[in-house]
Design a protein around this motif. Structure first.
Motif, PDB file in Angstrom:
ATOM      1  N   ARG A  16       1.998  12.087  -8.917  1.00  0.00           N
ATOM      2  CA  ARG A  16       0.745  11.341  -9.079  1.00  0.00           C
ATOM      3  C   ARG A  16      -0.218  11.696  -7.955  1.00  0.00           C
ATOM      4  O   ARG A  16       0.182  12.120  -6.879  1.00  0.00           O
ATOM      5  CB  ARG A  16       0.991   9.845  -9.096  1.00  0.00           C
ATOM      6  N   LYS A  17      -1.503  11.527  -8.259  1.00  0.00           N
ATOM      7  CA  LYS A  17      -2.541  11.750  -7.260  1.00  0.00           C
ATOM      8  C   LYS A  17      -2.594  10.562  -6.317  1.00  0.00           C
ATOM      9  O   LYS A  17      -2.321   9.431  -6.715  1.00  0.00           O
ATOM     10  CB  LYS A  17      -3.902  11.887  -7.926  1.00  0.00           C
ATOM     11  N   THR A  18      -2.942  10.829  -5.086  1.00  0.00           N
ATOM     12  CA  THR A  18      -3.106   9.766  -4.107  1.00  0.00           C
ATOM     13  C   THR A  18      -4.183  10.184  -3.115  1.00  0.00           C
ATOM     14  O   THR A  18      -4.509  11.358  -3.016  1.00  0.00           O
ATOM     15  CB  THR A  18      -1.789   9.456  -3.372  1.00  0.00           C
ATOM     16  N   ASN A  19      -4.741   9.244  -2.408  1.00  0.00           N
ATOM     17  CA  ASN A  19      -5.752   9.554  -1.394  1.00  0.00           C
ATOM     18  C   ASN A  19      -5.161   9.517  -0.001  1.00  0.00           C
ATOM     19  O   ASN A  19      -5.883   9.577   0.980  1.00  0.00           O
ATOM     20  CB  ASN A  19      -6.902   8.553  -1.470  1.00  0.00           C
ATOM     21  N   PHE A  20      -3.846   9.385   0.097  1.00  0.00           N
ATOM     22  CA  PHE A  20      -3.211   9.201   1.389  1.00  0.00           C
ATOM     23  C   PHE A  20      -2.249  10.330   1.693  1.00  0.00           C
ATOM     24  O   PHE A  20      -1.504  10.759   0.832  1.00  0.00           O
ATOM     25  CB  PHE A  20      -2.431   7.878   1.416  1.00  0.00           C
ATOM     26  N   GLU A  21      -2.251  10.766   2.944  1.00  0.00           N
ATOM     27  CA  GLU A  21      -1.261  11.730   3.398  1.00  0.00           C
ATOM     28  C   GLU A  21       0.015  10.976   3.720  1.00  0.00           C
ATOM     29  O   GLU A  21      -0.025   9.830   4.135  1.00  0.00           O
ATOM     30  CB  GLU A  21      -1.792  12.428   4.657  1.00  0.00           C
ATOM     31  N   GLY A  22       1.155  11.593   3.515  1.00  0.00           N
ATOM     32  CA  GLY A  22       2.413  10.956   3.870  1.00  0.00           C
ATOM     33  C   GLY A  22       3.078  10.281   2.687  1.00  0.00           C
ATOM     34  O   GLY A  22       2.754  10.556   1.542  1.00  0.00           O
ATOM     35  N   PRO A  23       4.032   9.373   2.958  1.00  0.00           N
ATOM     36  CA  PRO A  23       4.793   8.740   1.869  1.00  0.00           C
ATOM     37  C   PRO A  23       3.906   7.862   0.992  1.00  0.00           C
ATOM     38  O   PRO A  23       2.853   7.415   1.426  1.00  0.00           O
ATOM     39  CB  PRO A  23       5.842   7.903   2.597  1.00  0.00           C
ATOM     40  N   PRO A  24       4.332   7.609  -0.242  1.00  0.00           N
ATOM     41  CA  PRO A  24       3.533   6.788  -1.144  1.00  0.00           C
ATOM     42  C   PRO A  24       3.360   5.368  -0.612  1.00  0.00           C
ATOM     43  O   PRO A  24       4.242   4.838   0.050  1.00  0.00           O
ATOM     44  CB  PRO A  24       4.328   6.768  -2.441  1.00  0.00           C
ATOM     45  N   ARG A  25       2.240   4.807  -0.869  1.00  0.00           N
ATOM     46  CA  ARG A  25       1.952   3.429  -0.455  1.00  0.00           C
ATOM     47  C   ARG A  25       2.574   2.456  -1.456  1.00  0.00           C
ATOM     48  O   ARG A  25       2.903   2.812  -2.584  1.00  0.00           O
ATOM     49  CB  ARG A  25       0.445   3.188  -0.384  1.00  0.00           C
ATOM     50  N   ALA A  26       2.726   1.207  -1.031  1.00  0.00           N
ATOM     51  CA  ALA A  26       3.351   0.195  -1.890  1.00  0.00           C
ATOM     52  C   ALA A  26       2.532  -0.023  -3.159  1.00  0.00           C
ATOM     53  O   ALA A  26       3.071  -0.177  -4.237  1.00  0.00           O
ATOM     54  CB  ALA A  26       3.495  -1.112  -1.134  1.00  0.00           C
ATOM     55  N   LYS A  27       1.219  -0.024  -3.038  1.00  0.00           N
ATOM     56  CA  LYS A  27       0.363  -0.228  -4.214  1.00  0.00           C
ATOM     57  C   LYS A  27      -0.519   1.001  -4.387  1.00  0.00           C
ATOM     58  O   LYS A  27      -1.412   1.238  -3.607  1.00  0.00           O
ATOM     59  CB  LYS A  27      -0.497  -1.471  -4.026  1.00  0.00           C
ATOM     60  N   GLU A  28      -0.255   1.791  -5.391  1.00  0.00           N
ATOM     61  CA  GLU A  28      -1.036   2.992  -5.691  1.00  0.00           C
ATOM     62  C   GLU A  28      -1.869   2.750  -6.941  1.00  0.00           C
ATOM     63  O   GLU A  28      -1.444   2.027  -7.844  1.00  0.00           O
ATOM     64  CB  GLU A  28      -0.117   4.193  -5.922  1.00  0.00           C
ATOM     65  N   ASP A  29      -3.031   3.380  -7.010  1.00  0.00           N
ATOM     66  CA  ASP A  29      -3.906   3.229  -8.175  1.00  0.00           C
ATOM     67  C   ASP A  29      -3.458   4.092  -9.352  1.00  0.00           C
ATOM     68  O   ASP A  29      -3.610   3.708 -10.495  1.00  0.00           O
ATOM     69  CB  ASP A  29      -5.341   3.613  -7.811  1.00  0.00           C
ATOM     70  N   GLN A  30      -2.911   5.247  -9.064  1.00  0.00           N
ATOM     71  CA  GLN A  30      -2.573   6.200 -10.115  1.00  0.00           C
ATOM     72  C   GLN A  30      -1.130   6.019 -10.593  1.00  0.00           C
ATOM     73  O   GLN A  30      -0.231   5.857  -9.782  1.00  0.00           O
ATOM     74  CB  GLN A  30      -2.746   7.631  -9.598  1.00  0.00           C
ATOM     75  N   PRO A  31      -0.897   6.090 -11.899  1.00  0.00           N
ATOM     76  CA  PRO A  31       0.482   6.001 -12.410  1.00  0.00           C
ATOM     77  C   PRO A  31       1.213   7.325 -12.203  1.00  0.00           C
ATOM     78  O   PRO A  31       0.596   8.367 -12.018  1.00  0.00           O
ATOM     79  CB  PRO A  31       0.277   5.739 -13.905  1.00  0.00           C
ATOM     80  N   TRP A  32       2.528   7.264 -12.229  1.00  0.00           N
ATOM     81  CA  TRP A  32       3.347   8.475 -12.136  1.00  0.00           C
ATOM     82  C   TRP A  32       3.253   9.236 -13.447  1.00  0.00           C
ATOM     83  O   TRP A  32       3.389   8.654 -14.526  1.00  0.00           O
ATOM     84  CB  TRP A  32       4.807   8.130 -11.864  1.00  0.00           C
ATOM     85  N   MET A  33       3.032  10.526 -13.385  1.00  0.00           N
ATOM     86  CA  MET A  33       3.076  11.396 -14.559  1.00  0.00           C
ATOM     87  C   MET A  33       4.509  11.923 -14.631  1.00  0.00           C
ATOM     88  O   MET A  33       5.094  12.262 -13.599  1.00  0.00           O
ATOM     89  CB  MET A  33       2.093  12.553 -14.425  1.00  0.00           C
ATOM     90  N   VAL A  34       5.082  11.997 -15.839  1.00  0.00           N
ATOM     91  CA  VAL A  34       6.499  12.321 -15.997  1.00  0.00           C
ATOM     92  C   VAL A  34       6.675  13.636 -16.758  1.00  0.00           C
ATOM     93  O   VAL A  34       6.043  13.849 -17.785  1.00  0.00           O
ATOM     94  CB  VAL A  34       7.235  11.186 -16.758  1.00  0.00           C
ATOM     95  N   ILE A  35       7.554  14.488 -16.229  1.00  0.00           N
ATOM     96  CA  ILE A  35       7.960  15.712 -16.924  1.00  0.00           C
ATOM     97  C   ILE A  35       9.475  15.637 -17.054  1.00  0.00           C
ATOM     98  O   ILE A  35      10.190  15.641 -16.056  1.00  0.00           O
ATOM     99  CB  ILE A  35       7.548  16.971 -16.154  1.00  0.00           C
ATOM    100  N   GLU A  36       9.949  15.541 -18.282  1.00  0.00           N
ATOM    101  CA  GLU A  36      11.378  15.383 -18.530  1.00  0.00           C
ATOM    102  C   GLU A  36      11.993  16.677 -19.056  1.00  0.00           C
ATOM    103  O   GLU A  36      11.294  17.569 -19.504  1.00  0.00           O
ATOM    104  CB  GLU A  36      11.601  14.265 -19.551  1.00  0.00           C
TER     105      GLU A  36
END
Length: 133
Positions: A16-36
């Motif tokens: 997923r896209k994020t505006n933050f460097e480093g580990p994911p934040r607790a509350k992110e705006d973007q959903p996870w995109m899945v490739i199975e």
């Protein structure tokens, strides 16, 4: 990496896209995109665009019965390539300014070239200096 006789059937990649460097934040705006259904231990993700800020990735292994835990998320960045045009060496019909480039059909630099030719500092007869180049 798992051994050849491993029970792993496939992998699941999430990003997923994020505006933050480093580990994911607790509350992110973007959903996870899945490739199975990834069968190998390498995968090429296509369709990314330059300068998308940061992206979080995580992966988990699955067998036919159950999926394992996700790996620790990894954060990557798709950096944009920056370049500048040089006004002194560009084509005579290009007008290069700080943040813009314009085509000048009248040959904005022609006057400069003629002035240099009068001073004996003009172009040579080399094809590398021809206006068609």
């Amino acid at each position: 990496m798992p051994d050849e006789d491993s029970k792993i059937d496939h992998y699941v990649l999430e990003y997923r896209k994020t505006n933050f460097e480093g580990p994911p934040r607790a509350k992110e705006d973007q959903p996870w995109m899945v490739i199975e259904g990834i069968k190998g231990t390498e995968y090429t993700l296509t369709g990314l665009k330059f300068d998308m800020k940061y992206m979080n990735f995580r992966v988990r292994a699955c067998n036919k019965a159950v999926a394992g835990d996700f790996s620790e998320p990894v954060t990557l960045e798709t950096r944009a390539f920056m370049f500048r045009l040089d006004a002194s060496t560009c084509h005579q019909n290009l007008r290069v300014e700080e943040l813009s480039v314009e085509w000048d059909a009248t040959g904005g630099k022609v006057q400069d070239v003629k002035a240099r030719e009068k001073d004996g500092k003009g172009r040579t007869a080399s094809p590398a200096n021809s206006p068609a180049r």
